[in-house]
Design a protein around this motif. Structure first.
Motif, PDB file in Angstrom:
ATOM      1  N   GLN A  15       1.089  -0.945  -0.012  1.00  0.00           N
ATOM      2  CA  GLN A  15       0.128   0.129  -0.051  1.00  0.00           C
ATOM      3  C   GLN A  15       0.711   1.262  -0.287  1.00  0.00           C
ATOM      4  O   GLN A  15       2.012   1.360   0.763  1.00  0.00           O
ATOM      5  N   ASN A  16       0.146   2.176  -1.098  1.00  0.00           N
ATOM      6  CA  ASN A  16       1.684   3.097  -1.426  1.00  0.00           C
ATOM      7  C   ASN A  16       2.491   3.085  -0.805  1.00  0.00           C
ATOM      8  O   ASN A  16       3.241   3.620  -0.436  1.00  0.00           O
ATOM      9  N   ARG A  17       3.724   2.297  -1.210  1.00  0.00           N
ATOM     10  CA  ARG A  17       4.942   1.515  -1.194  1.00  0.00           C
ATOM     11  C   ARG A  17       5.466   2.108   0.330  1.00  0.00           C
ATOM     12  O   ARG A  17       6.593   1.957   0.806  1.00  0.00           O
ATOM     13  N   LYS A  18       4.389   1.419   1.727  1.00  0.00           N
ATOM     14  CA  LYS A  18       4.736   2.086   2.546  1.00  0.00           C
ATOM     15  C   LYS A  18       4.507   1.164   3.890  1.00  0.00           C
ATOM     16  O   LYS A  18       5.148   1.458   5.086  1.00  0.00           O
ATOM     17  N   GLU A  35      16.991  -2.944   4.169  1.00  0.00           N
ATOM     18  CA  GLU A  35      17.064  -4.502   3.898  1.00  0.00           C
ATOM     19  C   GLU A  35      16.134  -5.504   4.845  1.00  0.00           C
ATOM     20  O   GLU A  35      17.227  -5.801   5.713  1.00  0.00           O
ATOM     21  N   PHE A  36      15.829  -6.234   3.864  1.00  0.00           N
ATOM     22  CA  PHE A  36      15.510  -7.497   4.575  1.00  0.00           C
ATOM     23  C   PHE A  36      15.829  -8.836   4.194  1.00  0.00           C
ATOM     24  O   PHE A  36      15.251  -8.474   2.570  1.00  0.00           O
ATOM     25  N   GLY A  49      14.490  -0.454   0.698  1.00  0.00           N
ATOM     26  CA  GLY A  49      14.113   0.348   1.080  1.00  0.00           C
ATOM     27  C   GLY A  49      14.943   1.669   2.020  1.00  0.00           C
ATOM     28  O   GLY A  49      15.801   1.572   2.827  1.00  0.00           O
ATOM     29  N   ASN A  50      14.439   2.453   3.140  1.00  0.00           N
ATOM     30  CA  ASN A  50      14.186   3.425   3.628  1.00  0.00           C
ATOM     31  C   ASN A  50      13.408   3.073   4.919  1.00  0.00           C
ATOM     32  O   ASN A  50      12.484   3.221   4.724  1.00  0.00           O
ATOM     33  N   SER A  72      12.157  -1.688  -3.576  1.00  0.00           N
ATOM     34  CA  SER A  72      12.665  -3.338  -5.173  1.00  0.00           C
ATOM     35  C   SER A  72      12.046  -3.900  -3.788  1.00  0.00           C
ATOM     36  O   SER A  72      12.185  -4.122  -2.316  1.00  0.00           O
ATOM     37  N   LEU A  73      11.589  -5.131  -4.253  1.00  0.00           N
ATOM     38  CA  LEU A  73      11.548  -6.576  -4.146  1.00  0.00           C
ATOM     39  C   LEU A  73      12.399  -7.424  -5.217  1.00  0.00           C
ATOM     40  O   LEU A  73      12.150  -7.386  -6.344  1.00  0.00           O
ATOM     41  N   VAL A  74      12.981  -8.092  -4.356  1.00  0.00           N
ATOM     42  CA  VAL A  74      13.789  -8.840  -5.589  1.00  0.00           C
ATOM     43  C   VAL A  74      13.889 -10.446  -5.151  1.00  0.00           C
ATOM     44  O   VAL A  74      14.530 -10.720  -4.278  1.00  0.00           O
ATOM     45  N   TYR A  75      13.553 -11.505  -6.444  1.00  0.00           N
ATOM     46  CA  TYR A  75      13.565 -13.255  -5.861  1.00  0.00           C
ATOM     47  C   TYR A  75      15.063 -13.532  -5.804  1.00  0.00           C
ATOM     48  O   TYR A  75      15.220 -12.646  -7.452  1.00  0.00           O
TER      49      TYR A  75
END
Length: 94
Positions: A15-18, A35-36, A49-50, A72-75
């Protein structure tokens, strides 16, 4: 009777990048405010993200909610090294 195998389930809602809600989370490998690294039912996932932080976590149910700005989301590829390079040397040489 034949035993049914459990289908792998994994989904995300943002939702809203948040606010990011994720299902199918098996483990949180590492995390910080930028980072996760997660192990999900369908592979490793890196979230960048931040000001990222955990809002809710239930590994028993496979649920994770993250708040902050998601960039960003990266597999990761199945054969790749899951280390993020964010150790001391990784941070020094950015």
């Amino acid at each position: 009777m034949m035993e049914q195998t459990k289908l792998k389930q994994h989904s995300m809602s943002i939702q809203n990048r948040k606010l990011l809600d994720i299902t199918g989370v098996m483990n949180v490998e590492s995390f910080d405010s930028e980072e996760f690294l997660l192990k999900t039912e369908l592979g490793h996932l890196t979230i960048r993200g931040n000001n990222l932080h955990i809002k809710n976590l239930s590994l028993e149910e496979g649920l994770l909610s993250i708040e902050g700005y998601v960039s960003s989301l990266v597999y990761l590829d199945p054969g790749s090294n899951v280390k993020s390079g964010k150790g001391l040397l990784g941070k020094l040489f950015r």
